[in-house]
Design a protein around this motif. Structure first.
Motif, mmCIF file in Angstrom:
data_model
loop_
_atom_site.group_PDB
_atom_site.id
_atom_site.type_symbol
_atom_site.label_atom_id
_atom_site.label_comp_id
_atom_site.label_asym_id
_atom_site.label_seq_id
_atom_site.Cartn_x
_atom_site.Cartn_y
_atom_site.Cartn_z
ATOM 1 N N LYS A 164 -11.422 -1.591 -1.930
ATOM 2 C CA LYS A 164 -10.280 -1.580 -2.861
ATOM 3 C C LYS A 164 -9.167 -0.674 -2.341
ATOM 4 C CE LYS A 164 -12.333 -2.809 -7.310
ATOM 5 N NZ LYS A 164 -12.740 -2.326 -8.633
ATOM 6 N N THR A 165 -9.558 0.468 -1.767
ATOM 7 C CA THR A 165 -8.576 1.399 -1.200
ATOM 8 C C THR A 165 -7.873 0.744 -0.015
ATOM 9 O OG1 THR A 165 -10.011 3.241 -1.812
ATOM 10 C CG2 THR A 165 -8.270 3.699 -0.217
ATOM 11 N N SER A 168 -5.335 -1.880 -1.186
ATOM 12 C CA SER A 168 -4.064 -1.367 -1.732
ATOM 13 C C SER A 168 -3.139 -0.887 -0.609
ATOM 14 C CB SER A 168 -4.316 -0.261 -2.754
ATOM 15 O OG SER A 168 -4.866 0.871 -2.137
ATOM 16 N N GLU A 171 -1.758 -4.084 1.111
ATOM 17 C CA GLU A 171 -0.764 -4.755 0.252
ATOM 18 C C GLU A 171 0.617 -4.114 0.400
ATOM 19 O OE1 GLU A 171 -2.620 -4.637 -3.593
ATOM 20 O OE2 GLU A 171 -3.141 -6.770 -3.514
ATOM 21 N N LYS A 172 0.637 -2.789 0.496
ATOM 22 C CA LYS A 172 1.938 -2.096 0.674
ATOM 23 C C LYS A 172 2.507 -2.378 2.062
ATOM 24 C CE LYS A 172 0.967 1.671 -2.585
ATOM 25 N NZ LYS A 172 -0.366 1.256 -3.053
#
Length: 280
Positions: A164-165, A168, A171-172
């Protein structure tokens, strides 16, 4: 060819649903391989032309309470069929609070995978919801292209951070570049890096650890600080990270320098291998 199977355990049903949701996010169409001991979801795009490959494996005895199949022949006791992943995922969305799930190979004017879900109603009587998913039976002459991918010897193998980290972060980064460099070494360091004419951004993950066997195999002639890297399409990595539904107990990244990155995820009764080729 015959195939029928049944799931009655709620945890097994949830797990099978999560796997089908994951496959739907990773592949528009996929091959389902049915053998006496295992189910495999396969995506076999040609790596040489930039496509990703996937091999997902479930031990049938860990999921199904009943499982019967007869393959093409006694010597080739397997069934290969192609289906639209979203159709299976959509059919399994009706399994919340289901009493049981049955899967069967049928022929209703065309070959189908028929999903029957037994649901409890308010009055405690049950009702059956049935989905017929169109499939294509894959002839035996094409099976050779749908075998488990051979994993090339990696230059560096490393445990992944929390997915999950990682998602994220990626995604950025996607907002800045279409390409991403993954680099790692045998000291447990993993970097995600994008470079454009205007900016260079790197996210560092430290002390992730390296699988013992992989470290032994490669460390004899490799400097532990030396980075192996692969330059990939960031959307393909994000698709892989966004598709994760099974919370793996072990997640490993294998890098073949400038050629391919191989992700190997392991959960109690599900394993997933995912290959992304380097950009040429």
């Amino acid at each position: 060819m015959k195939f029928r199977a049944k799931i009655v355990d709620a945890a097994c049903l949830n797990q099978f649903t999560r796997v089908s949701n994951m496959i739907a996010k990773l592949a528009k169409t996929c091959t389902l391989r049915i053998s006496p001991n295992k189910l495999n979801f396969i995506l076999s795009d040609k790596l040489g032309s930039g496509g990703v490959s996937m091999w997902c494996e479930l031990e049938q005895e860990n999921i199904f309470s009943e499982f019967q199949m007869e393959g093409v022949s006694a010597e080739n006791n397997e069934i290969y069929l192609e289906l639209t992943s979203e159709n299976l995922s959509r059919a399994l969305k009706t399994t919340q609070n289901a009493r049981s799930l049955k899967i069967k190979l049928t022929n209703k004017h065309f070959p189908c995978l028929t999903i029957s879900v037994e649901l409890l109603s308010v009055s405690s009587s049950s009702r059956i919801v049935t989905h017929d998913i169109p499939i294509t039976i894959i002839p035996r002459r094409l099976w050779k292209d749908l075998q488990e991918p051979s994993v090339p010897d990696s230059d560096v193998s490393i445990y992944l951070p929390v997915l999950k980290t990682m998602r994220s972060v990626v995604e950025k980064m996607k907002n800045i570049s279409n390409h991403l460099i993954i680099e790692a070494n045998l000291n447990g360091d993993l970097n995600l890096k994008i470079e454009t004419e205007l900016v260079c951004i790197t996210t560092h993950f430290k002390d992730l650890g390296n699988p013992p066997l992989a470290s032994e195999n490669t460390s004899q002639n490799r400097n532990p600080e030396e980075m192996a890297e692969v330059h990939i399409d960031i959307k393909k990595l994000l698709q892989f990270l966004a598709g994760q539904q099974v919370n793996p107990t072990k997640a490993i990244c294998n890098i073949v320098n400038n050629r391919i990155v191989h992700f190997d995820l392991l959960h109690e009764d599900v394993s997933l291998q995912y290959f992304i080729p380097a950009l040429s």
